[in-house]
Design a protein around this motif. Structure first.
Motif, PDB file in Angstrom:
ATOM      1  N   SER A   1       0.850  -1.193   0.000  1.00  0.00           N
ATOM      2  CA  SER A   1       0.000   0.000   0.000  1.00  0.00           C
ATOM      3  C   SER A   1       0.883   1.240   0.000  1.00  0.00           C
ATOM      4  O   SER A   1       1.881   1.296   0.724  1.00  0.00           O
ATOM      5  CB  SER A   1      -0.890   0.015   1.238  1.00  0.00           C
ATOM      6  OG  SER A   1      -1.768  -1.096   1.252  1.00  0.00           O
ATOM      7  N   THR A   2       0.511   2.239  -0.792  1.00  0.00           N
ATOM      8  CA  THR A   2       1.290   3.473  -0.856  1.00  0.00           C
ATOM      9  C   THR A   2       0.604   4.563  -0.049  1.00  0.00           C
ATOM     10  O   THR A   2      -0.544   4.921  -0.312  1.00  0.00           O
ATOM     11  CB  THR A   2       1.455   3.932  -2.317  1.00  0.00           C
ATOM     12  OG1 THR A   2       2.138   2.914  -3.058  1.00  0.00           O
ATOM     13  CG2 THR A   2       2.264   5.222  -2.386  1.00  0.00           C
TER      14      THR A   2
ATOM     15  N   THR B   1      -5.722  10.652  -8.411  1.00  0.00           N
ATOM     16  CA  THR B   1      -4.848  10.552  -9.581  1.00  0.00           C
ATOM     17  C   THR B   1      -3.580   9.738  -9.353  1.00  0.00           C
ATOM     18  O   THR B   1      -2.974   9.260 -10.312  1.00  0.00           O
ATOM     19  CB  THR B   1      -4.435  11.948 -10.071  1.00  0.00           C
ATOM     20  OG1 THR B   1      -3.695  12.619  -9.035  1.00  0.00           O
ATOM     21  CG2 THR B   1      -5.662  12.774 -10.432  1.00  0.00           C
ATOM     22  N   LYS B   2      -3.186   9.575  -8.069  1.00  0.00           N
ATOM     23  CA  LYS B   2      -1.921   8.887  -7.781  1.00  0.00           C
ATOM     24  C   LYS B   2      -2.109   7.652  -6.914  1.00  0.00           C
ATOM     25  O   LYS B   2      -1.132   7.010  -6.530  1.00  0.00           O
ATOM     26  CB  LYS B   2      -0.935   9.864  -7.143  1.00  0.00           C
ATOM     27  CG  LYS B   2      -0.638  11.070  -8.041  1.00  0.00           C
ATOM     28  CD  LYS B   2       0.376  12.022  -7.450  1.00  0.00           C
ATOM     29  CE  LYS B   2       0.597  13.195  -8.392  1.00  0.00           C
ATOM     30  NZ  LYS B   2       1.624  14.155  -7.902  1.00  0.00           N
ATOM     31  N   SER B   3      -3.352   7.338  -6.589  1.00  0.00           N
ATOM     32  CA  SER B   3      -3.699   6.070  -5.937  1.00  0.00           C
ATOM     33  C   SER B   3      -3.130   5.888  -4.541  1.00  0.00           C
ATOM     34  O   SER B   3      -2.955   4.758  -4.094  1.00  0.00           O
ATOM     35  CB  SER B   3      -3.278   4.884  -6.824  1.00  0.00           C
ATOM     36  OG  SER B   3      -3.926   4.942  -8.083  1.00  0.00           O
ATOM     37  N   ILE B   4      -2.841   6.979  -3.829  1.00  0.00           N
ATOM     38  CA  ILE B   4      -2.374   6.814  -2.457  1.00  0.00           C
ATOM     39  C   ILE B   4      -3.543   6.428  -1.563  1.00  0.00           C
ATOM     40  O   ILE B   4      -4.686   6.809  -1.812  1.00  0.00           O
ATOM     41  CB  ILE B   4      -1.664   8.072  -1.915  1.00  0.00           C
ATOM     42  CG1 ILE B   4      -2.641   9.234  -1.757  1.00  0.00           C
ATOM     43  CG2 ILE B   4      -0.485   8.449  -2.783  1.00  0.00           C
ATOM     44  CD1 ILE B   4      -2.133  10.322  -0.855  1.00  0.00           C
TER      45      ILE B   4
ATOM     46  N   THR C   1       8.865  11.028  -4.544  1.00  0.00           N
ATOM     47  CA  THR C   1       9.115   9.613  -4.798  1.00  0.00           C
ATOM     48  C   THR C   1       7.904   8.959  -5.454  1.00  0.00           C
ATOM     49  O   THR C   1       8.046   8.119  -6.352  1.00  0.00           O
ATOM     50  CB  THR C   1       9.484   8.891  -3.490  1.00  0.00           C
ATOM     51  OG1 THR C   1      10.625   9.530  -2.916  1.00  0.00           O
ATOM     52  CG2 THR C   1       9.810   7.422  -3.739  1.00  0.00           C
ATOM     53  N   ILE C   2       6.698   9.333  -5.018  1.00  0.00           N
ATOM     54  CA  ILE C   2       5.487   8.822  -5.665  1.00  0.00           C
ATOM     55  C   ILE C   2       5.505   9.168  -7.154  1.00  0.00           C
ATOM     56  O   ILE C   2       5.229   8.322  -8.016  1.00  0.00           O
ATOM     57  CB  ILE C   2       4.229   9.403  -4.990  1.00  0.00           C
ATOM     58  CG1 ILE C   2       4.081   8.826  -3.576  1.00  0.00           C
ATOM     59  CG2 ILE C   2       2.979   9.108  -5.818  1.00  0.00           C
ATOM     60  CD1 ILE C   2       3.002   9.486  -2.747  1.00  0.00           C
TER      61      ILE C   2
END
Length: 361
Positions: free
Chosen positions: A14-15, A36-39, A295-296
């Motif tokens: 998981s991020t 948009t970045k799925s965190i 980093t993401i």
């Protein structure tokens, strides 16, 4: 459309975003990067709040109210932090529900200045848990000798805990023991252990920074060839211990959620290393990677993922550690230095935040 963060999730990692600010919340930026970045979570620490509250105008109105109410500097800082964390918990509530309460988590840290005082730590953990009052909160407690008992106490009372500032596998073993004790006590007290979640935060890049410095001081060809290997190898050894302790655990109450390893400090410090080094080499089941947005973005742009890079890696990691020890790396000293400096850095950030808040009040 799926992206590389989604791919990471399919591998079991998981991020979470390692950042939070009033600006992110008010502008809609936090929701935007979720979309948009799925965190699927957020972590905070004293340095993050020092950066957020020390600049801009987003906090001005609340600071004026706190001044009028006669709030102390410490009260003001925590009031603002609690408001931000509570708001972030609400933003992540849909993910919390959709993930079966595994993700959608937001962490807030106890005062780093009390890391050697278990009684003060658990007292503040109780206060933060009650004031934020959201089920997807995690209380961050450092894995210091002084705070280990507070980890067990918090879990025993039903709090979800993010154990932070872990550097060595030896310390991680103590953290696991504290986790298991807390969960058993919770079950004995009638707490539904299915509601308790925990992560164990391993700091990765700082290990390479310290070990590389020592390898360069040694200067031999063998030593220099080992630069950039210690951080990942240390995390691989930690993951091996996680599997050993939790894969077929029979010493935990039914319904216990495993304490997932969380890879922290995953932005590379050495520009010569790939920007995604501490992501692509630490992907695998039942893990979390909390990353700065830079980093993401690197992961989204570059990917560089090559499957599960955690399962079955402990033996090779031990060989790397043996080679490092053979050229003169004293890991007991490395980890003692890193833990001491880790606490000192958070205390320095906290003091900086208090000074800044004092001036603004």
């Amino acid at each position: 459309m799926s992206n590389y963060i989604d791919t990471l999730h399919t591998l079991g990692t998981s991020t979470w975003l390692d950042d939070l600010s009033r600006d992110r919340l008010q502008s809609g930026n936090l929701q935007e990067i979720i979309d948009t970045k799925s965190i699927v979570g957020v972590t905070t620490n004293p340095a993050i709040f020092a950066a957020a509250m020390g600049q801009g105008t987003a906090y001005d109105e609340d600071i004026a109210k706190l001044k009028a109410e006669g709030a102390s500097v410490d009260e003001a800082v925590y009031s603002l932090a609690i408001d931000d964390v509570r708001a972030a918990c609400d933003v992540f509530a849909p993910i919390y529900e959709a993930s079966g309460h595994k993700d959608g988590r937001v962490s807030i840290e106890v005062d780093p200045r009390i890391s050697d005082d278990a009684a003060a730590t658990i007292a503040q953990a109780r206060e933060l848990w009650a004031k934020v009052d959201r089920p997807n909160l995690m209380i961050k407690i450092p894995a210091t000798d002084g705070s280990l008992p507070a980890i067990s106490d918090a879990l025993a009372e039903g709090m979800s805990v993010n154990v932070t500032l872990i550097f060595s596998v030896a310390r991680y073993r103590q953290v696991i023991a504290a986790f298991k004790e807390g969960i058993r006590r919770a079950a004995e007290a009638g707490v539904d252990v299915r509601t308790i979640h925990s992560v164990a935060s391993f700091f990765v890049s700082r290990v390479d920074t310290e070990v590389d410095k020592r390898l360069e001081a040694i200067g031999s060809e063998e030593a220099l060839a080992l630069r950039g290997l210690a951080g990942v190898a240390n995390a691989h050894l930690a993951y091996g211990l996680f599997v050993d302790e939790f894969a077929n655990a029979t010493d935990l109450p039914e319904g216990t959620n495993v304490q997932r390893p969380l890879w922290a400090s995953t932005g590379v410090k050495n520009p010569e290393y790939p920007a995604t080094l501490y992501v692509s080499e630490l992907a695998g089941p039942n893990t979390v990677n909390t990353m700065p947005e830079k980093t993401i973005d690197a992961v989204l742009d570059l990917g560089n993922l090559h499957g599960d890079t955690l399962t079955g890696t402990a033996a090779a990691a031990q060989e790397t550690f043996d080679k490092l020890a053979a050229v003169g790396i004293d890991f007991d000293d490395v980890f003692a230095v890193l833990e001491r400096e880790g606490v000192e850095k958070f205390v320095a950030a906290w003091n900086e935040l208090l000074e800044s808040m004092s001036a603004r009040l």
